[in-house]
Design an enzyme around this catalytic site. Structure first.
Site, PDB file in Angstrom:
ATOM      1  N   GLU A   1       1.944  -0.344  -4.923  1.00 12.08           N
ATOM      2  CA  GLU A   1       1.017   0.732  -5.272  1.00 12.08           C
ATOM      3  C   GLU A   1       1.802   2.018  -5.055  1.00 12.08           C
ATOM      4  OE1 GLU A   1      -3.136   2.877  -3.919  1.00 12.08           O
ATOM      5  OE2 GLU A   1      -1.588   2.361  -2.503  1.00 12.08           O
TER       6      GLU A   1
ATOM      7  N   ASP B   1       0.832  -1.200   0.000  1.00 10.72           N
ATOM      8  CA  ASP B   1       0.000   0.000   0.000  1.00 10.72           C
ATOM      9  C   ASP B   1       0.871   1.256   0.000  1.00 10.72           C
ATOM     10  OD1 ASP B   1      -2.879   0.885   0.429  1.00 10.72           O
ATOM     11  OD2 ASP B   1      -1.941   1.913   2.113  1.00 10.72           O
TER      12      ASP B   1
HETATM   13  C1  NOJ Z   1      -4.417   3.009  -0.772  1.00 12.72           C
HETATM   14  C2  NOJ Z   1      -5.523   2.034  -0.588  1.00 12.72           C
HETATM   15  O1  NOJ Z   1      -5.760   1.376  -1.803  1.00 12.72           O
HETATM   16  C3  NOJ Z   1      -6.720   2.815  -0.095  1.00 12.72           C
HETATM   17  O2  NOJ Z   1      -7.877   2.040  -0.064  1.00 12.72           O
HETATM   18  C4  NOJ Z   1      -6.405   3.370   1.260  1.00 12.72           C
HETATM   19  O3  NOJ Z   1      -7.469   4.204   1.668  1.00 12.72           O
HETATM   20  C5  NOJ Z   1      -5.122   4.188   1.247  1.00 12.72           C
HETATM   21  N1  NOJ Z   1      -4.068   3.552   0.505  1.00 12.72           N
HETATM   22  C6  NOJ Z   1      -4.619   4.375   2.643  1.00 12.72           C
HETATM   23  O4  NOJ Z   1      -4.161   3.150   3.168  1.00 12.72           O
END
Ligand code: NOJ
Length: 563
Positions: free
Chosen positions: A278, A218
């Site tokens: 990500e 993440d």
């Molecule tokens: C990216 C995640 O995909 C999202 O759902 C989340 O709210 C944020 N990061 C914070 O963790």
């Protein structure tokens, strides 16, 4: 923060020989709370997923990615983790997790779990300890605490705005402030602290030892920060070069020291564990660092999410991304939908200004347009054509639960049932990019049956309300219909195993600019007509079509041609 449990099984699927399984995998994202509810508490659970392994096997995916299932106060749908090495009791137990991994592996499906390293939940034992221990303590050193400005420190240390709107600093009882890039309940870790680094290595080992094949990381670009004593303002931050490698808050060069350690850990396993970043970064060269073989190994590319259903845009993005993959040695990643984005059937069914063409990078987050603006059939027709275009591409395809049913975004959810902090923190101010209805509309529990409580999601209700129109998109309804989106995905994912070959494609020039045609090295061909009017059908053996074809290729249709 450890869980006192014994590892009961470590079944792994592949051996060194097939350690490249991830390069062209079809990875299906499960948002556990909304997939299938076994125990009837309205929240999906691990046993629910285990019960649906036959469904996943029949779908033909190669891996599942499980969004967070860890103990959480659910301030951000589980991305606020209270214990990284346990399962939320509402979702199951570690024994349920082991059972799920065993069942998936037995079905030849790999398991990827979500790791959330930028921030924890404010319920995490470490954050609670930081609150109790007070200023200057080692416990506070694991997070980012600062004194405030103003005479009594009553002003936040800076005017920074959180990603979900509102201030990025929150004050605690003794007057200090802590940084949270996202919601108040998600304090950012201090990645300069060795203890934080070691604890995440322990977490990765914990899940890898349990047989997990890979990790989705993440906001991988945010972990390491360098905050000067005098903090810059938000305007100054916004004006800084995000690609410099020395930005105080994001995509710093030194974040890759973290991932080099992770890679060493991943490579100590047989087969090596995989990871996908990500990372929302400013250019392909910056993204490539996350995808490098000495780093996480693969990175999401979200360019197609921001594109219109448009041949020229698709071709440029695909060409670019394949060139990037050549640079990194990683494989390309393709994604249209996930738990943060308006479902692509809906994006393609909205007028461009409401759907996809609004503002680069934010358009795909636009949710919840009024239903009367939505071209329901057209959106789905375009989504089917786009997805079949995507599934033929070299690289990994990331699919999101429910897209195989052709689900649209759920636009109508009463405010008091909404859960997304990005909506709740911005609904009145319409700040930043979450200026629609937030992300709940793509997180509504799946319809498995055409009737009954929660459309078969579970024996009772669902934690987000399901609309009546879900009935016609249920697994039960689509299973029985040979022309359904579900059966289209099944056929494509099955054929895809034969179609995938060397990670290359060759564009075949067409006589119409709205038609894209590419050929894989083993002779498979994909042709998509992005235009509205029918065109001449390409010569060849059609094995899959998203719409009925006659002697013409209809508008907004993809066909696959087998050699
Ligand atoms: C990216 C995640 O995909 C999202 O759902 C989340 O709210 C944020 N990061 C914070 O963790």
């Amino acid at each position: 923060m450890t869980s006192d449990t014994t590892v009961t099984q470590t079944i792994t699927l592949s051996t060194r020989e097939d350690e490249t399984w991830w390069r062209q995998a079809a990875v299906y994202q499960i948002y556990p709370r909304s997939f299938a509810d076994f125990d009837g508490d309205g929240i999906g659970d691990l046993k629910g997923i285990t019960a649906r392994v036959p469904y996943l096997a029949e779908l033909g995916i190669d891996a599942v990615w499980l969004s967070p299932f860890y103990p959480s106060a659910l301030a951000d749908g589980g991305y606020d983790v209270a214990d990284y090495r346990d399962v939320d009791p509402r979702i199951g137990t570690l024994a349920d997790f082991d059972e799920l991994v065993t069942a998936l592996h037995a079905a030849n499906i790999r398991v990827v779990v979500d790791i959330v390293p930028n921030h924890s939940s404010d319920q995490h034992a470490w954050f609670q300890a930081a609150l109790a221990a007070g200023r200057g303590s080692a416990e506070r050193g694991r997070y980012i605490f600062r004194d405030g400005r103003g005479e009594g420190g009553e002003l936040p240390p800076s005017d920074w705005v959180s990603m979900f709107g509102g201030p990025a600093w929150t004050r605690v009882a003794d007057g200090q402030w802590y940084l949270h890039t996202f919601a108040t309940e998600q304090p950012d870790f201090n990645w300069d602290a060795r203890e934080v680094r070691d604890d995440f290595l322990a977490t990765l080992r914990f899940w890898a030892d349990r047989g997990v094949d890979g990790f989705r990381v993440d906001v991988a670009h945010l972990l390491v920060k360098d905050l000067p004593a005098e903090l810059p303002s938000q305007a100054e931050i916004d004006a800084m070069d995000a690609a410099s490698g020395s930005h105080p808050l994001l995509d710093r060069d030194d974040v890759h020291e973290v991932y080099a350690e992770w890679r060493a850990l991943f490579d100590s396993y047989d087969p090596p564990r995989t990871a996908v970043a990500e990372a929302h970064v400013s250019n392909p060269e910056r993204r490539a660092r996350y995808a490098s073989a000495t780093g996480l190994g693969q990175a999401f590319n979200f360019d197609l999410m921001g594109a219109d259903f448009d041949a020229a845009q698709f071709r440029a993005i695909v060409t670019d991304n394949l060139a990037q993959a050549d640079l990194t040695g990683s494989s390309s990643t393709w994604v249209f939908s996930n738990h943060d984005a308006t479902r692509h059937a809906t994006r393609y069914g909205l007028p461009p200004a409401r759907g996809t063409g609004k503002k680069a990078g934010t358009a795909w987050m636009l949710a919840g347009a009024p239903r009367e603006e939505l071209d329901i059939e057209g959106g789905l027709r375009r989504a089917r054509a786009a997805t079949m275009f995507l599934l033929g591409l070299p690289g990994s395809a990331y699919l999101y639960q429910g897209e195989e049913l052709g689900l649209h975004e759920v636009g109508v959810i009463p405010r008091d049932r909404r859960q997304d902090p990005a909506y709740l923190r911005c609904a009145d101010t319409r700040e930043w990019s979450f200026d629609g209805l937030g992300r709940d509309g793509c997180r509504v529990p799946l319809p498995w049956r055409s009737e009954g409580p929660s459309f078969g999601f579970g024996p009772r209700g669902a934690h987000l309300p399901q609309p009546a129109w879900f009935a016609q998109y249920s697994v039960e309804a689509e299973d029985a219909d040979p022309a359904s989106t579900l059966n289209l995905y099944r056929r494509a994912l099955d054929l895809r195993h034969r179609l995938q070959s060397a990670e290359r494609l060759e564009w075949v020039e067409t006589s119409a600019p709205e038609v894209l045609h590419y050929r894989r090295p083993n002779g498979w061909e994909i042709v998509t007509n992005f235009g509205a009017a029918a065109v001449a059908l390409p010569a060849g053996r059609i094995v899959l079509a998203t719409e009925p074809v006659t002697d013409l290729l209809p508008g907004e249709t993809t066909v696959w041609l087998a050699p």
